[in-house]
Enzyme design. Structure first.
Site, PDB file in Angstrom:
ATOM      1  N   ARG A 122       0.844  -1.220   0.000  1.00  0.00           N
ATOM      2  CA  ARG A 122       0.000   0.000   0.000  1.00  0.00           C
ATOM      3  C   ARG A 122       0.870   1.257   0.000  1.00  0.00           C
ATOM      4  NH1 ARG A 122      -4.689  -0.843   4.291  1.00  0.00           N
ATOM      5  NH2 ARG A 122      -5.414   1.058   3.261  1.00  0.00           N
ATOM      6  N   SER A 166      -7.885  11.780   2.973  1.00  0.00           N
ATOM      7  CA  SER A 166      -7.545  10.582   3.745  1.00  0.00           C
ATOM      8  C   SER A 166      -7.405  10.927   5.222  1.00  0.00           C
ATOM      9  CB  SER A 166      -6.222   9.995   3.232  1.00  0.00           C
ATOM     10  OG  SER A 166      -5.678   9.120   4.197  1.00  0.00           O
ATOM     11  N   ASP A 313     -15.244   2.686   2.997  1.00  0.00           N
ATOM     12  CA  ASP A 313     -15.127   1.288   3.428  1.00  0.00           C
ATOM     13  C   ASP A 313     -16.392   0.480   3.129  1.00  0.00           C
ATOM     14  OD1 ASP A 313     -12.564   1.752   4.294  1.00  0.00           O
ATOM     15  OD2 ASP A 313     -13.167   2.183   6.360  1.00  0.00           O
ATOM     16  N   ARG A 386     -13.164  -6.746   4.265  1.00  0.00           N
ATOM     17  CA  ARG A 386     -14.435  -6.178   3.777  1.00  0.00           C
ATOM     18  C   ARG A 386     -14.942  -6.909   2.527  1.00  0.00           C
ATOM     19  NH1 ARG A 386     -14.921  -2.313   7.570  1.00  0.00           N
ATOM     20  NH2 ARG A 386     -13.078  -1.060   7.991  1.00  0.00           N
TER      21      ARG A 386
END
Ligand code: S3P
Length: 426
Positions: A122, A166, A313, A386
Site C-alpha cells: 500500500r 484521507s 469502506d 471487507r
C-alpha cells in the site's frame, strides 16, 4: 478457512457489533501519549486494533487487559516511549502504520514499521512526503513498507493541504505536529472521518471551501474513561444483509453514528431502505444510537464525488446491495479503493461477475445492473476483511450456496461476523 453460505429463508434478530476499529486505534494511541491512565471499555479483539496495542507495548507503554474487554493504558506522555528492540509489526493495519509513523517521526530513537504482504504493497509516500517536510528522516522501500524512521528532535510544524481526502494522512500529520516546533495546520477540502480531531479536541476552523485542523506541541492530549461505540462499518454489512434478505427486523445497539462515517445511511435510504435510528446519545465525543432495519425493495443509485470518502469502506457492500436493487447502481470517483487491503474495485467486480452479475468496471469505480439472477459459486476474499464480509452478505441472497475462500480475513475488523450471520439466520 472457507465459509459456505446458503441463500437464507430467515434473517432476523439482534446483532452484536465489534467496537469501531478507527476509534479503537486512536483511543489506544492517544491514551499512550497522554499524561495519565485511560480505561477503554469495549476494546475490540479484532486483529487491527490489537496490532496497534502490541506496537504500543513494544514502545514501552504499560497496558492491562481485563476479561470484560476493557484495556487500561498507562499513558507515558510525549517523552515516555522507549526505543523498540525489533521492528513494529502493524500486521494488516494501514491505520496503525500511518498514524504510528506520525508519532514516531519526532522520537529520539530510530524505529522500523513492517506489515503483512497486503500492507507492504500500500502507498506510503502519502505520509512520508509531509513528514519529511516537517524535518523527519523517513525511508521507504520502493514507496512502501518497511518504513524506517530516524531519530529526530527538531520537527517543525507545516501547513499542509491534503492531496487525497484521507483520514489516515490527516491524522499522521496532526500527530507529528504534537512533537513539532510551531503550529501544524492541515487543510482539507473534502471531509474525511474526523475521529482524530474530535478525540484530541483539536482546534478546527471552517471556511467556504474546506476546513483547517490545528495541532502543536503544547496541546494537552485528553485521557480518561471511554466506552468505544459499535463499528458503523461493521453494521453496514448487517444493514445491507437485512435490506436484501431480512425476514423480520434486525436490531443493533450502541452503533457509532459519527456523521463523517454514516454516508451509507443516506445511500441506502436513497435506494429505498427502511432503517430507523433511535435512542441517540453520545459516548465520549462520539455520537451513538440504535439501528433497526427491515427488508425493503431497493433501487439503483449513483454514489460519487464528495460522498465517496464518507462511504469508502462501505463501497463493496453498496455494490452488493446494487446487485439486488432494481436498476443500475453506479460508483465513481473511488480510485482510492484500489489502494485498500486489496484492489477493492477489481475484487468486487470479479466476485460479482462470478455470481452472474452484470458489472462494468471503471478505473474509478463500477456499475452494477441489479436483479440479474445470481447463482452461488466459489469467490475469493482476496484476504481482505471487507471483501469477505461483502461476499458473505451477497451469499444470503443468491440462489444455491456460495463458498468464500479465506473467509477468516473478517477477523481484521469483525471476528464474530460469520457467527453473527449464522445467529441471525437461525
Ligand atoms: C481509516 C481511514 C480510511 C479507511 C480505513 C480507516 C482511519 O482510510 O479506509 O479503513 O481509521 O483513519 P484513508 O484515510 O486512507 O482513506
Amino acid at each position: 478457512m472457507t465459509r459456505t453460505i446458503s441463500r437464507t429463508d430467515s434473517f432476523a434478530g439482534r446483532a452484536h457489533l465489534p467496537a469501531d476499529k478507527s476509534i479503537a486505534h486512536r483511543a489506544a494511541l492517544f491514551a499512550a501519549i497522554a499524561d495519565g491512565p485511560s480505561i477503554l471499555h469495549n476494546f475490540p479483539s479484532s486483529a487491527d486494533p490489537q496490532s496497534t496495542l502490541s506496537c504500543l507495548r513494544q514502545l514501552g507503554v504499560p497496558t492491562e487487559t481485563s476479561g470484560d474487554n476493557s484495556v487500561i493504558i498507562h499513558g507515558v506522555g510525549r517523552t515516555g516511549f522507549s526505543a523498540p528492540d525489533a521492528p513494529l509489526d502493524c500486521g494488516n493495519s494501514g491505520t496503525t502504520m500511518r498514524l504510528l509513523s506520525g508519532v514516531l517521526a519526532g522520537q529520539p530513537f530510530s524505529s522500523e514499521l513492517t506489515g503483512d504482504a497486503s500492507l507492504s504493497s500500500r502507498p506510503m509516500q502519502r505520509i512520508a512526503r509531509p513528514l519529511r517536510s516537517m524535518g523527519a528522516t523517513i525511508s521507504l522501500t520502493n514507496g512502501h513498507a518497511p518504513i524506517r524512521v530516524q531519530p529526530c528532535d527538531d520537527l517543525t510544524g507545516i501547513h499542509y493541504k491534503l492531496p487525497v481526502p484521507s483520514a489516515q494522512v490527516k491524522s499522521c500529520v496532526l500527530l507529528a505536529g504534537l512533537w513539532a516546533k510551531g503550529q501544524t495546520i492541515v487543510y482539507e477540502t473534502v471531509r474525511s472521518r474526523d475521529h482524530t480531531e474530535r478525540m484530541l479536541n483539536l482546534t478546527i476552523r471552517s471556511f467556504d471551501d474546506g476546513r483547517t485542523i490545528h495541532s502543536d506541541s503544547s496541546h494537552t492530549v485528553p485521557h480518561g474513561t471511554f466506552t468505544l461505540p459499535g463499528d458503523f462499518s461493521a453494521a453496514a454489512f448487517i444493514l445491507v444483509a437485512a435490506s436484501i434478505a431480512g425476514t423480520a427486523p434486525v436490531h443493533m445497539s450502541g452503533v457509532g453514528l459519527n456523521p463523517s462515517r454514516t454516508g451509507l445511511l443516506a445511500v441506502l435510504r436513497r435506494m429505498g431502505a427502511n432503517i430507523q435510528i433511535s435512542n441517540k446519545r453520545t459516548s465520549g465525543v462520539e455520537p451513538v444510537g440504535d439501528l433497526s432495519v427491515r427488508r425493503y425493495p431497493l433501487h439503483g443509485v449513483t454514489v460519487r464525488g464528495e460522498e465517496i470518502p464518507n462511504v469508502i469502506d462501505e463501497i463493496p457492500v453498496i455494490a452488493v446491495a446494487g446487485a439486488f436493487a432494481n436498476g443500475v447502481t453506479i460508483i465513481r470517483d473511488a480510485t482510492e479503493l484500489r489502494y485498500k487491503e486489496c484492489d477493492r474495485i477489481k475484487a468486487t467486480v470479479t466476485n460479482l461477475r462470478a455470481l452472474g452479475a452484470k458489472v462494468e468496471e471503471f478505473e474509478d469505480g463500477l456499475a452494477v445492473t441489479g436483479q440479474v439472477p445470481l447463482q452461488g459459486t466459489r469467490v475469493s476474499s482476496y484476504d481482505d476483511h471487507r471483501i469477505a464480509m461483502a461476499m458473505g452478505v451477497a451469499a444470503l441472497g443468491v440462489h444455491g450456496t456460495t463458498t468464500i475462500e479465506d473467509a477468516d480475513a473478517a477477523a481484521v475488523s469483525f471476528p464474530e461476523f460469520w457467527d453473527t450471520i449464522a445467529a441471525l439466520q437461525a
